[in-house]
Design an enzyme around this catalytic site. Structure first.
Site, PDB file in Angstrom:
ATOM      1  N   ASP A 112       5.835   4.819   4.954  1.00  0.00           N
ATOM      2  CA  ASP A 112       6.812   3.274   5.925  1.00  0.00           C
ATOM      3  C   ASP A 112       7.110   2.717   4.495  1.00  0.00           C
ATOM      4  O   ASP A 112       8.033   2.586   4.758  1.00  0.00           O
ATOM      5  CB  ASP A 112       6.128   3.588   7.067  1.00  0.00           C
ATOM      6  CG  ASP A 112       5.152   3.002   7.256  1.00  0.00           C
ATOM      7  OD1 ASP A 112       4.512   3.052   6.319  1.00  0.00           O
ATOM      8  OD2 ASP A 112       5.175   2.191   8.138  1.00  0.00           O
ATOM      9  N   HIS A 131       0.860  -1.659  -0.203  1.00  0.00           N
ATOM     10  CA  HIS A 131      -0.285  -0.054  -0.081  1.00  0.00           C
ATOM     11  C   HIS A 131       0.760   0.998   0.582  1.00  0.00           C
ATOM     12  O   HIS A 131       1.821   1.179   0.480  1.00  0.00           O
ATOM     13  CB  HIS A 131      -0.985  -0.374   1.425  1.00  0.00           C
ATOM     14  CG  HIS A 131      -0.688   0.475   3.005  1.00  0.00           C
ATOM     15  ND1 HIS A 131       0.652  -0.874   2.889  1.00  0.00           N
ATOM     16  CD2 HIS A 131      -0.619   0.724   3.436  1.00  0.00           C
ATOM     17  CE1 HIS A 131       0.916  -0.813   4.200  1.00  0.00           C
ATOM     18  NE2 HIS A 131       0.297   0.845   4.628  1.00  0.00           N
ATOM     19  N   ASP A 156       0.618  -4.505   5.810  1.00  0.00           N
ATOM     20  CA  ASP A 156      -0.434  -3.719   7.336  1.00  0.00           C
ATOM     21  C   ASP A 156      -1.804  -4.087   7.571  1.00  0.00           C
ATOM     22  O   ASP A 156      -2.773  -3.951   6.378  1.00  0.00           O
ATOM     23  CB  ASP A 156      -0.749  -2.169   7.595  1.00  0.00           C
ATOM     24  CG  ASP A 156       1.197  -1.772   7.544  1.00  0.00           C
ATOM     25  OD1 ASP A 156       2.077  -2.071   7.230  1.00  0.00           O
ATOM     26  OD2 ASP A 156       1.778  -0.498   7.380  1.00  0.00           O
ATOM     27  N   HIS A 180      -6.793  -2.618   6.251  1.00  0.00           N
ATOM     28  CA  HIS A 180      -5.940  -1.676   6.535  1.00  0.00           C
ATOM     29  C   HIS A 180      -6.830  -0.098   6.894  1.00  0.00           C
ATOM     30  O   HIS A 180      -7.995   0.375   6.774  1.00  0.00           O
ATOM     31  CB  HIS A 180      -4.597  -1.358   6.105  1.00  0.00           C
ATOM     32  CG  HIS A 180      -3.545  -0.553   6.741  1.00  0.00           C
ATOM     33  ND1 HIS A 180      -3.031  -0.020   7.916  1.00  0.00           N
ATOM     34  CD2 HIS A 180      -2.711   0.100   5.803  1.00  0.00           C
ATOM     35  CE1 HIS A 180      -2.285   0.609   8.952  1.00  0.00           C
ATOM     36  NE2 HIS A 180      -1.986   0.587   6.507  1.00  0.00           N
TER      37      HIS A 180
HETATM   38 ZN   LIG Z   1       3.157   0.639   7.912  1.00  0.00          ZN
HETATM   39 ZN   LIG Z   2       0.000   1.420   6.918  1.00  0.00          ZN
END
Ligand SMILES: [Zn+2]
Ligand SMILES: [Zn+2]
Length: 314
Positions: A65, A61, A209, A138
């Protein structure tokens, strides 16, 4: 053999010891990179994964990060003269992200770069290895990935080979590796005649995530290795729910319910420092749990055995 190399095991903010998320899978001269967190280029170099490899990048995604390191990695490859084309797969926003990086920071590449907007389903195939994406839960559109390693030939049965009059030696080897052979009298023996039925494929699953969800559970069912995010411990279960993450206990429960063989926890918050709390919560629920650290490697063999190598083992 498949080698998994953890290039980044931290979540949200990188720390001195733990980089942003990035996991490399090496197989038959390929490097498949899952996520490209900040400074992945130096981690990639330190792990000596090779500049001009056949390569594909899979992004779960577009949270920062997981993608901050992508332009840096492309820049490094270009400055060092990579020539092999590079395919990048992920949510549709990735196309704009790479395009803007290329046009605003003068990121021309010395190799062909193609970004593919993908949804759930099979997206990559090489010999007996394939990668399938599935949607997770997420914040915003996010994917997990399932790496499937098909095993076409079952265990070789010497007694059957003898029974059928196949002399021990190169013919046995050929039959064991899935080929058919012809005996001196012209009889054809198929690999299937002297091997057990093909075993189930091997499976590595990367959650990206996500909150624990049905799609992840389905993908993880019977997986040899589940690499699952564990951003929080149960103490912060409310934050996990609110921000779309998993706790270590929830990841361990999911691994247990999905009959996973090995659970690797990654992407944990810097608040847990060395991650002792994270792994300490998982093990009582699912004993075959380990905590990822940067440069940890796992070797998965075709017989399904997995060997974990800490960064100091090599
Ligand atoms: Zn992450
Ligand atoms: Zn994320």
């Amino acid at each position: 053999m498949i080698e998994i190399v953890f290039l980044g095991s931290g979540g949200s903010i990188p720390t001195e010891k733990r980089n942003h998320p990035a996991i490399a899978i090496r197989y038959e001269g390929w490097v498949l990179l899952f996520d490209a967190g900040e400074d992945v280029q130096r981690q990639y170099e330190k792990a000596q994964l090779g500049l001009n490899k056949k390569m594909a990048i899979f992004v779960t995604h577009v949270h920062a990060d997981h993608v901050l390191g992508l332009p840096g990695l492309l820049l490094r490859f270009s400055l060092l003269g990579r020539t092999k084309p590079l395919n990048i797969y992920g949510p549709k926003e990735l196309i704009e992200y790479v395009k803007v990086s290329q046009s605003t920071i003068n990121l021309g590449t010395t190799f062909e770069t193609t970004v593919h907007a993908i949804g759930p389903g099979e997206i990559f195939h090489h010999q007996d290895l394939s990668v399938r994406a599935f949607e997770v839960d997420h914040r915003g559109y996010a994917l997990g990935y399932e790496i499937i390693w098909t095993r076409t030939t079952g265990k070789f049965l010497p007694s059957k080979a003898k029974e059928l009059g196949v002399p021990q030696g190169p013919l046995w080897k050929a039959l064991a590796s899935g080929e058919s052979v012809e005996l001196e009298d012209g009889t054809r023996i198929s690999s299937k005649d002297v091997t057990e039925p093909s075993p189930n494929p091997l499976k590595i699953v990367y959650s990206g995530d996500t909150r624990p969800c049905d799609e992840l559970k389905k993908a993880a069912s019977g997986a040899n290795i589940l690499i699952c995010e564990a951003m929080y411990t149960s103490e912060h279960a409310d934050l996990a729910e609110e921000r779309g993450h998993s706790t270590a206990a929830a990841a361990a429960n999911l691994a247990k319910e999905s009959d996973v063989k090995l659970l690797v926890l990654t992407h944990y918050s810097p608040r847990y420092y060395d991650g002792e709390d994270v792994i300490g919560e998982a093990i009582p629920v699912f004993s075959n749990s380990v905590l990822a650290c940067d440069f940890m490697r796992i070797h998965l063999s075709k017989d399904g055995s997995a060997v974990i190598m800490s960064p100091i083992d090599h």
